[in-house]
Design a protein around this motif. Structure first.
Motif, PDB file in Angstrom:
ATOM      1  N   MET A 166      20.683  26.419  16.117  1.00  0.00           N
ATOM      2  CA  MET A 166      21.106  25.037  16.304  1.00  0.00           C
ATOM      3  C   MET A 166      22.568  24.905  15.918  1.00  0.00           C
ATOM      4  O   MET A 166      23.022  25.546  14.981  1.00  0.00           O
ATOM      5  CB  MET A 166      20.296  24.099  15.413  1.00  0.00           C
ATOM      6  CG  MET A 166      18.870  23.917  15.804  1.00  0.00           C
ATOM      7  SD  MET A 166      18.171  22.653  14.728  1.00  0.00           S
ATOM      8  CE  MET A 166      17.001  21.989  15.842  1.00  0.00           C
ATOM      9  N   SER A 167      23.244  24.052  16.643  1.00  0.00           N
ATOM     10  CA  SER A 167      24.654  23.869  16.351  1.00  0.00           C
ATOM     11  C   SER A 167      24.841  22.925  15.177  1.00  0.00           C
ATOM     12  O   SER A 167      23.960  22.145  14.821  1.00  0.00           O
ATOM     13  CB  SER A 167      25.384  23.331  17.582  1.00  0.00           C
ATOM     14  OG  SER A 167      24.863  22.074  17.943  1.00  0.00           O
ATOM     15  N   LEU A 168      26.017  23.027  14.594  1.00  0.00           N
ATOM     16  CA  LEU A 168      26.397  22.108  13.546  1.00  0.00           C
ATOM     17  C   LEU A 168      26.484  20.734  14.191  1.00  0.00           C
ATOM     18  O   LEU A 168      27.116  20.557  15.213  1.00  0.00           O
ATOM     19  CB  LEU A 168      27.738  22.516  12.959  1.00  0.00           C
ATOM     20  CG  LEU A 168      28.057  21.772  11.692  1.00  0.00           C
ATOM     21  CD1 LEU A 168      28.442  22.747  10.611  1.00  0.00           C
ATOM     22  CD2 LEU A 168      29.147  20.786  11.941  1.00  0.00           C
ATOM     23  N   GLY A 169      25.858  19.786  13.622  1.00  0.00           N
ATOM     24  CA  GLY A 169      25.716  18.465  14.221  1.00  0.00           C
ATOM     25  C   GLY A 169      24.234  18.195  14.361  1.00  0.00           C
ATOM     26  O   GLY A 169      23.742  17.150  13.962  1.00  0.00           O
ATOM     27  N   ALA A 170      23.502  19.167  14.917  1.00  0.00           N
ATOM     28  CA  ALA A 170      22.045  19.074  14.925  1.00  0.00           C
ATOM     29  C   ALA A 170      21.555  19.319  13.497  1.00  0.00           C
ATOM     30  O   ALA A 170      20.568  18.748  13.060  1.00  0.00           O
ATOM     31  CB  ALA A 170      21.446  20.091  15.881  1.00  0.00           C
ATOM     32  N   LEU A 171      22.256  20.194  12.783  1.00  0.00           N
ATOM     33  CA  LEU A 171      22.022  20.442  11.361  1.00  0.00           C
ATOM     34  C   LEU A 171      23.253  19.999  10.594  1.00  0.00           C
ATOM     35  O   LEU A 171      24.370  20.055  11.121  1.00  0.00           O
ATOM     36  CB  LEU A 171      21.802  21.938  11.096  1.00  0.00           C
ATOM     37  CG  LEU A 171      20.584  22.603  11.709  1.00  0.00           C
ATOM     38  CD1 LEU A 171      20.623  24.103  11.441  1.00  0.00           C
ATOM     39  CD2 LEU A 171      19.311  22.014  11.148  1.00  0.00           C
ATOM     40  N   SER A 172      23.088  19.612   9.351  1.00  0.00           N
ATOM     41  CA  SER A 172      24.238  19.251   8.517  1.00  0.00           C
ATOM     42  C   SER A 172      25.046  20.504   8.205  1.00  0.00           C
ATOM     43  O   SER A 172      24.511  21.627   8.251  1.00  0.00           O
ATOM     44  CB  SER A 172      23.760  18.613   7.209  1.00  0.00           C
ATOM     45  OG  SER A 172      23.133  19.599   6.398  1.00  0.00           O
ATOM     46  N   PRO A 173      26.326  20.342   7.853  1.00  0.00           N
ATOM     47  CA  PRO A 173      27.112  21.513   7.453  1.00  0.00           C
ATOM     48  C   PRO A 173      26.458  22.268   6.291  1.00  0.00           C
ATOM     49  O   PRO A 173      26.463  23.500   6.267  1.00  0.00           O
ATOM     50  CB  PRO A 173      28.460  20.921   7.036  1.00  0.00           C
ATOM     51  CG  PRO A 173      28.565  19.644   7.793  1.00  0.00           C
ATOM     52  CD  PRO A 173      27.148  19.122   7.888  1.00  0.00           C
ATOM     53  N   GLU A 174      25.876  21.537   5.341  1.00  0.00           N
ATOM     54  CA  GLU A 174      25.240  22.171   4.192  1.00  0.00           C
ATOM     55  C   GLU A 174      24.058  23.043   4.622  1.00  0.00           C
ATOM     56  O   GLU A 174      23.919  24.182   4.168  1.00  0.00           O
ATOM     57  CB  GLU A 174      24.756  21.103   3.194  1.00  0.00           C
ATOM     58  CG  GLU A 174      25.858  20.263   2.599  1.00  0.00           C
ATOM     59  CD  GLU A 174      26.299  19.063   3.461  1.00  0.00           C
ATOM     60  OE1 GLU A 174      27.200  18.338   3.028  1.00  0.00           O
ATOM     61  OE2 GLU A 174      25.752  18.869   4.566  1.00  0.00           O
ATOM     62  N   ALA A 175      23.212  22.509   5.493  1.00  0.00           N
ATOM     63  CA  ALA A 175      22.054  23.274   5.971  1.00  0.00           C
ATOM     64  C   ALA A 175      22.504  24.472   6.798  1.00  0.00           C
ATOM     65  O   ALA A 175      21.974  25.579   6.652  1.00  0.00           O
ATOM     66  CB  ALA A 175      21.127  22.377   6.791  1.00  0.00           C
ATOM     67  N   HIS A 176      23.499  24.258   7.652  1.00  0.00           N
ATOM     68  CA  HIS A 176      23.998  25.326   8.523  1.00  0.00           C
ATOM     69  C   HIS A 176      24.551  26.485   7.694  1.00  0.00           C
ATOM     70  O   HIS A 176      24.275  27.654   7.966  1.00  0.00           O
ATOM     71  CB  HIS A 176      25.070  24.744   9.445  1.00  0.00           C
ATOM     72  CG  HIS A 176      25.121  25.375  10.796  1.00  0.00           C
ATOM     73  ND1 HIS A 176      25.974  26.413  11.078  1.00  0.00           N
ATOM     74  CD2 HIS A 176      24.438  25.119  11.925  1.00  0.00           C
ATOM     75  CE1 HIS A 176      25.818  26.767  12.343  1.00  0.00           C
ATOM     76  NE2 HIS A 176      24.880  25.996  12.878  1.00  0.00           N
ATOM     77  N   GLU A 177      25.337  26.160   6.674  1.00  0.00           N
ATOM     78  CA  GLU A 177      25.934  27.193   5.821  1.00  0.00           C
ATOM     79  C   GLU A 177      24.882  27.875   4.952  1.00  0.00           C
ATOM     80  O   GLU A 177      24.937  29.089   4.742  1.00  0.00           O
ATOM     81  CB  GLU A 177      27.043  26.595   4.967  1.00  0.00           C
ATOM     82  CG  GLU A 177      28.250  26.194   5.788  1.00  0.00           C
ATOM     83  CD  GLU A 177      29.364  25.579   4.967  1.00  0.00           C
ATOM     84  OE1 GLU A 177      29.483  25.901   3.769  1.00  0.00           O
ATOM     85  OE2 GLU A 177      30.124  24.776   5.535  1.00  0.00           O
ATOM     86  N   THR A 178      23.930  27.111   4.444  1.00  0.00           N
ATOM     87  CA  THR A 178      22.869  27.688   3.619  1.00  0.00           C
ATOM     88  C   THR A 178      22.053  28.702   4.417  1.00  0.00           C
ATOM     89  O   THR A 178      21.734  29.792   3.921  1.00  0.00           O
ATOM     90  CB  THR A 178      21.951  26.580   3.060  1.00  0.00           C
ATOM     91  OG1 THR A 178      22.741  25.707   2.242  1.00  0.00           O
ATOM     92  CG2 THR A 178      20.815  27.158   2.234  1.00  0.00           C
ATOM     93  N   LEU A 179      21.732  28.362   5.665  1.00  0.00           N
ATOM     94  CA  LEU A 179      20.998  29.300   6.522  1.00  0.00           C
ATOM     95  C   LEU A 179      21.807  30.567   6.775  1.00  0.00           C
ATOM     96  O   LEU A 179      21.269  31.678   6.742  1.00  0.00           O
ATOM     97  CB  LEU A 179      20.639  28.631   7.849  1.00  0.00           C
ATOM     98  CG  LEU A 179      19.528  27.593   7.768  1.00  0.00           C
ATOM     99  CD1 LEU A 179      19.430  26.810   9.076  1.00  0.00           C
ATOM    100  CD2 LEU A 179      18.203  28.240   7.431  1.00  0.00           C
ATOM    101  N   ALA A 180      23.110  30.404   7.023  1.00  0.00           N
ATOM    102  CA  ALA A 180      23.964  31.573   7.269  1.00  0.00           C
ATOM    103  C   ALA A 180      24.017  32.473   6.030  1.00  0.00           C
ATOM    104  O   ALA A 180      23.881  33.702   6.140  1.00  0.00           O
ATOM    105  CB  ALA A 180      25.361  31.138   7.679  1.00  0.00           C
ATOM    106  N   ILE A 181      24.192  31.881   4.858  1.00  0.00           N
ATOM    107  CA  ILE A 181      24.244  32.670   3.620  1.00  0.00           C
ATOM    108  C   ILE A 181      22.927  33.418   3.416  1.00  0.00           C
ATOM    109  O   ILE A 181      22.911  34.616   3.123  1.00  0.00           O
ATOM    110  CB  ILE A 181      24.558  31.770   2.405  1.00  0.00           C
ATOM    111  CG1 ILE A 181      26.013  31.276   2.474  1.00  0.00           C
ATOM    112  CG2 ILE A 181      24.305  32.507   1.090  1.00  0.00           C
ATOM    113  CD1 ILE A 181      26.338  30.160   1.492  1.00  0.00           C
ATOM    114  N   ALA A 182      21.812  32.708   3.583  1.00  0.00           N
ATOM    115  CA  ALA A 182      20.500  33.333   3.384  1.00  0.00           C
ATOM    116  C   ALA A 182      20.291  34.498   4.349  1.00  0.00           C
ATOM    117  O   ALA A 182      19.857  35.591   3.938  1.00  0.00           O
ATOM    118  CB  ALA A 182      19.396  32.298   3.551  1.00  0.00           C
ATOM    119  N   MET A 183      20.592  34.283   5.608  1.00  0.00           N
ATOM    120  CA  MET A 183      20.400  35.356   6.593  1.00  0.00           C
ATOM    121  C   MET A 183      21.328  36.527   6.315  1.00  0.00           C
ATOM    122  O   MET A 183      20.926  37.691   6.450  1.00  0.00           O
ATOM    123  CB  MET A 183      20.605  34.821   8.011  1.00  0.00           C
ATOM    124  CG  MET A 183      19.536  33.839   8.451  1.00  0.00           C
ATOM    125  SD  MET A 183      17.863  34.496   8.348  1.00  0.00           S
ATOM    126  CE  MET A 183      17.900  35.667   9.692  1.00  0.00           C
TER     127      MET A 183
END
Length: 158
Positions: A1-18
């Motif tokens: 999902m693109s940023l906008g569909a997810l918040s910046p915080e959620a988007h970055e947290t998912l990237a860090i976790a992966m």
């Protein structure tokens, strides 16, 4: 999902976790904040980074960058820097939109942050630009892949 569909915080947290797990997160269409391309090096003992104060549990060396960068037929936010920071590119095709209507983001959804990511101005309706507005033939797809490899020759396109 693109940023906008997810918040910046959620988007970055998912990237860090992966990235920690050795997996690959996807930027989604619309670009990625260039500040995410540099691994974190300012994390304090409490797991907080001044550059990402809204995230917790961080470690020095964490990366907020999505490994897979999505290119949705030449959407906004696709820059040389974006492509150079990709481990692989996902080409999004066959979105089912009619020519001229695909990739439209209403102006009311274009916040200052989204406008910065997509290299536009806040409040301006965004419609996919040529030459890769959409993929209509195998030749169009071949041209898009050729263009992407001009920036990052070792890039894996899928």
């Amino acid at each position: 999902m693109s940023l906008g569909a997810l918040s910046p915080e959620a988007h970055e947290t998912l990237a860090i976790a992966m990235n920690r797990l050795g997996g690959k997160s996807n930027s989604g269409e619309g670009g990625e904040d260039p500040t995410r391309f540099k691994p974190l090096d300012d994390v304090a003992d409490d797991g907080i980074s001044p550059s990402r104060p809204y995230l917790r549990g961080l470690q020095n060396g964490d990366s907020c960058s999505s490994a897979i960068k999505q290119v949705a037929s030449g959407r906004f936010g696709v820059t040389p820097e974006y492509l150079m920071n990709a481990q692989s590119i996902e080409i999004k095709v066959a979105q089912g939109a009619k020519p001229g209507e695909g990739g439209q983001l209403p102006g009311k959804k274009v916040s200052p942050y989204i406008a910065m990511l997509r290299r536009s101005k806040p409040g301006v309706t965004l419609i996919s630009p040529p030459p890769h507005h959409d993929i209509y033939s195998i030749e169009d797809l071949a041209q898009l892949i050729f263009d992407l490899h001009q920036i990052n020759p070792g890039l894996r396109c899928r």
